[in-house]
Design a protein around this motif. Sequence first.
Motif, short mmCIF file in Angstrom:
data_model
loop_
_atom_site.label_atom_id
_atom_site.label_comp_id
_atom_site.label_asym_id
_atom_site.label_seq_id
_atom_site.Cartn_x
_atom_site.Cartn_y
_atom_site.Cartn_z
N ALA A 129 19.90 -3.61 56.70
CA ALA A 129 21.35 -3.73 56.91
C ALA A 129 22.09 -3.73 55.58
CB ALA A 129 21.65 -5.03 57.68
N ALA A 130 21.51 -4.39 54.55
CA ALA A 130 22.14 -4.41 53.24
C ALA A 130 22.13 -3.01 52.62
CB ALA A 130 21.43 -5.40 52.33
N GLU A 131 21.04 -2.28 52.83
CA GLU A 131 20.98 -0.91 52.32
C GLU A 131 22.06 -0.05 52.97
OE1 GLU A 131 16.98 0.27 53.13
OE2 GLU A 131 16.23 -0.46 51.20
N LYS A 132 22.27 -0.26 54.28
CA LYS A 132 23.28 0.53 54.99
C LYS A 132 24.69 0.16 54.50
CE LYS A 132 24.88 1.61 59.67
NZ LYS A 132 24.67 1.34 61.12
N ILE A 133 24.91 -1.14 54.26
CA ILE A 133 26.24 -1.58 53.83
C ILE A 133 26.56 -1.06 52.43
CG2 ILE A 133 27.61 -3.61 53.18
CD1 ILE A 133 26.19 -5.12 55.45
N THR A 134 25.60 -1.21 51.49
CA THR A 134 25.87 -0.86 50.09
C THR A 134 25.69 0.61 49.79
OG1 THR A 134 23.58 -1.29 49.41
CG2 THR A 134 25.10 -3.16 49.40
N GLY A 135 24.88 1.29 50.59
CA GLY A 135 24.57 2.70 50.31
C GLY A 135 23.40 2.86 49.36
N PHE A 136 22.90 1.76 48.79
CA PHE A 136 21.75 1.80 47.89
C PHE A 136 20.49 1.40 48.64
CE2 PHE A 136 25.28 1.08 44.96
CZ PHE A 136 25.02 2.01 43.95
N THR A 137 19.34 1.92 48.19
CA THR A 137 18.06 1.48 48.74
C THR A 137 17.47 0.42 47.82
OG1 THR A 137 16.77 3.14 47.53
CG2 THR A 137 17.67 3.78 49.69
N LEU A 138 16.49 -0.32 48.34
CA LEU A 138 15.84 -1.35 47.55
C LEU A 138 15.15 -0.74 46.33
CD1 LEU A 138 14.88 -4.25 47.08
CD2 LEU A 138 12.98 -3.81 48.65
N ASP A 139 14.54 0.43 46.49
CA ASP A 139 13.87 1.08 45.36
C ASP A 139 14.86 1.41 44.24
OD1 ASP A 139 11.47 0.95 46.67
OD2 ASP A 139 11.62 2.97 47.52
N GLU A 140 16.10 1.71 44.59
CA GLU A 140 17.10 2.06 43.57
C GLU A 140 17.61 0.83 42.82
OE1 GLU A 140 19.22 6.01 45.51
OE2 GLU A 140 19.77 4.02 46.26
N LEU A 141 17.61 -0.35 43.47
CA LEU A 141 18.19 -1.54 42.83
C LEU A 141 17.16 -2.57 42.40
CD1 LEU A 141 21.35 -2.25 45.03
CD2 LEU A 141 21.14 -0.85 42.97
N GLN A 142 15.93 -2.45 42.86
CA GLN A 142 14.94 -3.50 42.57
C GLN A 142 14.73 -3.64 41.06
OE1 GLN A 142 11.18 -3.04 44.58
NE2 GLN A 142 10.94 -5.25 44.72
N GLY A 143 14.81 -4.89 40.59
CA GLY A 143 14.62 -5.18 39.18
C GLY A 143 15.83 -4.88 38.31
N LYS A 144 16.97 -4.58 38.94
CA LYS A 144 18.17 -4.23 38.19
C LYS A 144 19.29 -5.23 38.51
CE LYS A 144 16.93 0.66 38.40
NZ LYS A 144 17.32 2.00 38.91
N PRO A 145 20.23 -5.42 37.56
CA PRO A 145 21.36 -6.36 37.83
C PRO A 145 22.19 -5.87 39.00
CG PRO A 145 21.20 -5.80 35.48
CD PRO A 145 20.28 -4.86 36.20
N LEU A 146 22.28 -6.68 40.03
CA LEU A 146 22.98 -6.28 41.25
C LEU A 146 24.47 -6.05 40.98
CD1 LEU A 146 22.53 -5.87 44.32
CD2 LEU A 146 23.21 -8.25 44.63
N HIS A 147 25.06 -6.91 40.16
CA HIS A 147 26.50 -6.83 39.89
C HIS A 147 26.88 -5.48 39.31
CE1 HIS A 147 30.49 -8.53 38.93
NE2 HIS A 147 30.42 -7.80 37.85
N ASP A 148 26.00 -4.91 38.47
CA ASP A 148 26.31 -3.65 37.80
C ASP A 148 26.39 -2.47 38.76
OD1 ASP A 148 26.31 -5.14 35.54
OD2 ASP A 148 24.41 -4.37 34.74
#
Length: 627
Positions: free
Chosen positions: A282-301
């Motif tokens: 659901a979070a991937e659908k809301i943000t448009g990002f996948t976990l693989d794209e954001l994992q280990g990266k600053p979420l705020h950025d």
Amino acid sequence: MPLKYRRNGKWGESPLTAYGFAVLVTTAALLVQLLIYPYVRATPFILFFGAVMLSGWKGGWGPGLLSTGLSALIADYIFLPPRNSLSVSPPDILAVALFVGISTLITRLNVRERAARAEAEAQRERVLALFMNAPAIIAIHRGPEHVIEFSNLFHARLLGHRELLGRSVRQAQPELEGQGIYELLDRVYQTGEPYTGKEVPAQVGDPANPRTGYFDFVFQPQLGPNGKPDGVMLFGFEVTEQVLARRNLENAERRLTAITHNATLGLVMMDARQHCVFMNPAAEKITGFTLDELQGKPLHDFIHHTRPDGTHYPMSECPIDRALPTRAQEQGEDVFIRKDGSFYPVAFTASPIVEDGKATGTVIELRDTTWDKRQQAEREQLLAKLQEAVRLRDEFLSVASHELNTPLTPLKLRLQSLARLLATEPNTPLTTRITKEVELMRQQVKRLADLVSDLLDVSRIRTGRMKLRLEEVDLSEVTHDVAARFHPEATRAGCTLYLHTPEPVIGLWDRLRLEQVLTNLLSNAIKYGAGKSIHIRVEEDGNQARLEVRDEGIGIKPEAMGRIFNRFERAVSERHYGGLGLGLYVTRQIIDALSGTVRAESTPGQGATFTVELPRQPRKQDETLAG
């Protein structure tokens, strides 16, 4: 049975027995020496060496030295010349000394061997005690039939303290049939290769009511003198609790995974560095990002770096990222950025994860409120339209009421004049017929006028234009007047009015509005209680007045009790009972304005009771009705 003594924490033979044994074997050596001495004269010490050896082996230093001393004295006195004398010739002194020295050495060797044997026995007992009391399963099987030679307490307790020793595994544990355990033992015994089992299920406990346990164990072959296996040692641990706990944890993790993956609420987790470590679908659908794209990266950025006006959004001002250092839950609404750069509104809750007093991460719940905002805007538009429609309706009611009331007044006057004119010639047939028609028309005009009056009152209440004119009023007197006016109508309906007004009840009220309240309540009572009695009671209760109107008619259904005081609400079908459903609504508005209360009680088929309670002094002096 020999006496036992305790030395250094161990039980052994008593000193008296050891020394007695030394004397006994020394005496036996003397007797044998006397028998063979005539034939063997080379040395008289040979058999005494045996006595010293046995004494030292049996009793240690003390008995060994005792046997040595006795043997030396006996040999000197009986066998060495001069015989039967304790004197020793110079040549024999060396023989006696040599005997004593060798005997002492033999005793020393015996003592050392005895000590080593005792230590070995103690070690064996310690090992046996260790095995017996070990918090693990230890058993030894011998031979191809796997006869149980040793079973420690843990193993015996696990198997319900059944008979084990001297029985084969197949005899002692028949519940293992079909579980492959017998075959494993056979293979280890035949091949000499150990077998290690992990979390193997097995039936244990009472054979009549066994339970399933899980075990980590080793079948270790035991080699015989020929180097081939002659037995199998079992060493293991029960891990049932760990297995069940792990399975419960795995089930809980599967359920949690299913919940998070099927949740419509977006769930995101950040670590202590505020880097993304988890996102559900659901979070991937809301943000448009996948976990693989954001994992280990600053979420705020990625999802919160820019405001809708294009200015930079510092992380230090972000309420989501503030939850971790402050260790406080943050809730609110904000605008995030999708992967495609579009902005969208969200409602969020950021909760810090605290472990052992340290903040280790943040859990964020996200909900895209785009649809909610659109729905809210539509609701506000609809509400505005409804309010405008209500305003137009109230304005129409006001205008229509005035317009309807305008022709009713002259019509009412004309009918009154016609009635007076007919009264001058009362005995003609035409007068009698027309009088009845005129009376019917007057009743219908009055009913229409009452309806118009109710509509006007509703309009005034809605627009706040109905004012109260407070004065000292006797409620008992008002009740008598209204009841008198309703007497003809009640008579036509077959109702008998009973008044209970023992004394004046005076308060600061609006007389016309009280008459209107009584009119509405009596109208209802006559309408729904036709043919029955109606009781009207006025009472004084301290600083309050109480008015009660009770009929014995059809009553009110329970499901209608909560809405009978609302506008245009009716407790019965309008096909059988007329009216607009406004009388009780107007009544409640008037009573509320006079700081009083009105309530209804009813049992279907047994009538209804309306009770009005009024303070003698309203809380506000110039109350305006507004509904």
